[in-house]
Scaffold this motif. Structure first.
Motif, PDB file in Angstrom:
ATOM      1  N   GLU A   1      38.697   4.189  33.092  1.00  0.00           N
ATOM      2  CA  GLU A   1      39.980   3.243  33.324  1.00  0.00           C
ATOM      3  C   GLU A   1      40.471   3.398  31.803  1.00  0.00           C
ATOM      4  O   GLU A   1      41.761   4.266  31.262  1.00  0.00           O
ATOM      5  CB  GLU A   1      40.042   1.857  33.814  1.00  0.00           C
TER       6      GLU A   1
ATOM      7  N   ARG B   1      45.568   6.152  34.838  1.00  0.00           N
ATOM      8  CA  ARG B   1      47.042   6.843  35.363  1.00  0.00           C
ATOM      9  C   ARG B   1      47.497   6.096  33.512  1.00  0.00           C
ATOM     10  O   ARG B   1      48.185   5.328  33.053  1.00  0.00           O
ATOM     11  CB  ARG B   1      47.417   5.702  36.137  1.00  0.00           C
ATOM     12  N   THR B   2      48.230   8.239  33.516  1.00  0.00           N
ATOM     13  CA  THR B   2      49.325   7.391  32.433  1.00  0.00           C
ATOM     14  C   THR B   2      50.540   6.429  33.102  1.00  0.00           C
ATOM     15  O   THR B   2      50.380   6.704  34.038  1.00  0.00           O
ATOM     16  CB  THR B   2      49.758   8.859  32.471  1.00  0.00           C
TER      17      THR B   2
ATOM     18  N   ASP C   1      49.300  15.102  32.010  1.00  0.00           N
ATOM     19  CA  ASP C   1      50.438  13.688  31.157  1.00  0.00           C
ATOM     20  C   ASP C   1      49.182  13.400  30.484  1.00  0.00           C
ATOM     21  O   ASP C   1      49.959  12.844  29.625  1.00  0.00           O
ATOM     22  CB  ASP C   1      50.059  12.887  33.051  1.00  0.00           C
TER      23      ASP C   1
ATOM     24  N   THR D   1      51.286  -0.465  31.647  1.00  0.00           N
ATOM     25  CA  THR D   1      51.044  -0.348  32.544  1.00  0.00           C
ATOM     26  C   THR D   1      51.053  -2.073  33.532  1.00  0.00           C
ATOM     27  O   THR D   1      51.798  -2.812  34.085  1.00  0.00           O
ATOM     28  CB  THR D   1      49.944   0.102  33.438  1.00  0.00           C
TER      29      THR D   1
ATOM     30  N   ARG E   1      53.427   4.984  33.959  1.00  0.00           N
ATOM     31  CA  ARG E   1      54.893   6.074  35.209  1.00  0.00           C
ATOM     32  C   ARG E   1      56.214   5.575  34.708  1.00  0.00           C
ATOM     33  O   ARG E   1      57.597   5.721  35.493  1.00  0.00           O
ATOM     34  CB  ARG E   1      54.859   5.823  36.465  1.00  0.00           C
TER      35      ARG E   1
END
Length: 609
Positions: A358, A363-364, A393, A291, A366
């Motif tokens: 975290e 968050r996976t 996810d 990310t 994107r």
């Protein structure tokens, strides 16, 4: 008259009785043999007399022949009764003698069969012992005995070449091929990932135009070779995602490109964190790195800090699996770690820069959209397929991350797997080989090794080691896991295995992994299943996993779970508990290893679903 008539009648009745008796005797089997014997004697006598007559006429004149004939006739007449007696005696004792002879023949056949079985078992034992002795010295795909290097082994002195072991892998050769497939090709974006698989890619007789076309396919971005099966047999976009992760982790110019940034992280070492939790944590850090467009660099791995991991591999992930990035990137990352300005500018970060949330529930990425939204529902819990849950996810991403981190085994891990397969399946493999080669298996093996051609070297060498199939893997998690999930007794796991067997009746083998000794004991109750498991001390009673692992020592407590993990990923079916992180990760490896359609029967669900 009456007396005289009665006497005549009595005589006639006696004659009739005698005639009937004679008829009965004549129809009896011994009597028939006597008659046949008598006739044969007469024939032989006639022939003999004829010969004597001719001999008398030739040697002694006519006078001697008459007397000879008379004497011979008298002798023959006297011996007839003796011949009959002999035949009668023989036939009367034949039943007893034949029974004795038949018993003797049966005993000889049984002894011969027993001797053959002993000889077969001895050959199997010899071959198994030879493989055991030579397990750590593979050369060119075969296991050779070198007396000059092994003077203390009896097997080495007896065999020059040992028959090929189908269940063992040539670890040195495999690692050599995989190193080539993990390095970028010259002037190309990716390694030589073409449709030419494994060692065939190094086949020397390919012409220049062929190599050019292959190089073009490389530049267009072929998919990585560590993914098995079609797209439908893996999680969505698995091939593309694995290729992109590799490219992200292997920038072309890690040293001189100012845009390259790093995330350097140790594996989690907090007390109570099991091996599965460590893997899951590193999956979360890889998500952060992608990310933030950083290269993830793993640093200290405490479970590899033991005597089995030698030299620079000690305390490193690369003791067990290929490094997560290139050596150039690792060197550059550790170099800038000592630069305070690099930390201030954000060129490098560490695990301490991120919160636990975290790392563990972040968050996976994107980058590829939301492919988890169309996962195939192939997991069943309580009789129903799981079509949707709140953490789809995370399930998809951890599968991609762990598959990448474990994409290639090192020689050390390969040898661990060889030892495990040999202990579990070596005897079965030896029986197959001995049966296929015959009694002179050692001579045939030597002849076959001399006849080995290019197809063995470049094509068949790419096949995975043999294991008995179909094979079901079962991970039974008990002990202190009760604080995280609902525990299910061993019987519940077996019931799910029985369901699979109803659909696939040829399934009768289970690779069992568990930390509990009572589970191993319970396997004796299930005679229709054949269980395989590692030979390691297991828990007796309810103690914490940390205490149990400490009792085993670091090397054993790391190696045997990894062997079980990798065997589970290679098995045809899997029964486990999704509430266990370990089972969760096994499921991810299977779903990125071509086994989506094998399905997954779980005794419970993840606590976050």
């Amino acid at each position: 008259m009456e007396e005289g008539g009665g006497g005549v009648k009595k005589e006639k009745s006696i004659e009739r009785v005698v005639s009937q008796k004679a008829l009965q005797m004549g129809s009896s089997f011994p009597c028939q043999i006597c008659v046949v014997g008598f006739l044969c004697g007469v024939c032989l006598t006639s022939l003999f007399l004829a010969a004597l007559t001719s001999f008398g006429s030739f040697g002694f004149g006519n006078g001697g022949s008459a007397s000879s004939f008379s004497a011979l006739a008298a002798s023959t007449a006297n011996s007839t009764s003796n011949f009959i007696d002999m035949v009668t005696t023989t036939t009367s004792t034949c039943t007893t003698n034949c029974k004795v002879q038949k018993k003797g023949a049966d005993r000889l056949a049984a002894d011969s069969q027993e001797s053959g079985t002993e000889s077969y078992n001895e050959r199997v034992s010899q071959l198994y012992s030879a493989w055991s002795s030579l397990l750590s010295e593979p050369q060119d795909g075969h296991y050779y005995s070198e007396p000059s290097r092994r003077t203390s082994t009896e097997v080495s002195k007896k065999y020059t070449v040992v028959a090929n072991a189908p269940h063992l892998e040539d670890c040195k050769s495999t690692a050599r091929v995989n190193r080539r497939l993990d390095h970028r090709a010259e002037n190309a974006s990716y390694p030589p990932w073409t449709t030419w698989k494994g060692r065939l890619d190094s086949y020397p007789n390919a012409d220049q135009s062929s190599r050019s076309r292959r190089d073009q396919s490389i530049s267009e971005g072929a998919y990585p070779p560590w993914i098995s099966g079609s797209d439908e047999e893996n999680y969505p976009l698995t091939r593309r995602v694995q290729r992109d992760i590799w490219a992200h982790q292997h920038p072309p110019n890690c040293r001189d490109d100012p845009e390259v940034k790093f995330l350097v992280a140790d594996f989690e070492r907090l007390p109570g964190f099991g091996i599965g939790a460590q893997f899951a944590g590193m999956c979360g850090l890889l998500a952060i790195a992608i990310t933030e467009k950083r290269v993830l660099v793993t640093n200290y791995y405490n479970r590899a800090d033991h005597d089995g991991c030698k030299g620079s591999f000690r305390g490193s992930w690369s003791c067990y699996f290929f490094p997560e990035t290139s050596q150039e990137c690792r060197d550059r990352a550790f170099e800038v770690m000592g630069d305070r300005e690099a930390w201030e500018k954000g060129i490098i970060t560490s695990k301490d820069n991120y919160t636990s949330k975290e790392i563990w529930a972040g968050r996976t990425p994107r980058v590829w959209g939301e492919p988890w939204s169309y996962l195939q529902p192939t997991t069943e819990i309580n009789g129903s397929l799981v079509a949707f849950h709140r953490k789809m996810d995370r399930r998809w991403w951890r599968a991609q991350a762990i598959r990448y981190l474990m994409r290639f085994q090192t020689e050390y891990t390969c040898e661990l797997m060889n030892s495990a397969r040999h202990a579990a399946f070596g005897e079965e493999a030896a029986k197959m080989v001995v049966s296929s080669l015959g009694e002179d298996w050692d001579k045939e093996a030597e002849g076959n090794s001399r006849k080995m051609g290019e197809i063995e070297e470049y094509v068949w060498s790419n096949h995975k080691p043999w294991i008995p199939r179909p094979l079901l893997s079962m991970h039974v998690r008990m002990g202190d896991k009760a604080c995280e999930m609902k525990l299910v007794e061993f019987e519940g796991y077996v019931r799910l295995a029985d369901r699979i067997r109803q659909r696939f009746p040829h399934l009768d083998r289970v690779w069992l992994s568990t930390e509990m000794e009572d589970v191993i004991e319970k396997t004796k109750q299930y005679k229709k299943w054949k269980f395989y498991y590692t030979n390691v001390t297991r828990q007796v009673g309810n103690i914490t996993m940390a205490r149990y692992e400490a009792s085993l020592g670091r090397q054993t407590s790391t190696n045997y779970p990894l062997v079980n993990f990798l065997m589970a990923t290679e098995s045809d079916f899997f029964v486990g508990a999704l509430g266990s992180t370990w089972c969760f990760l096994i499921d991810g490896m299977r779903n990125t290893g071509g086994k989506v359609m094998a399905g997954y029967l779980s005794v419970n669900k993840d606590r976050f679903w």
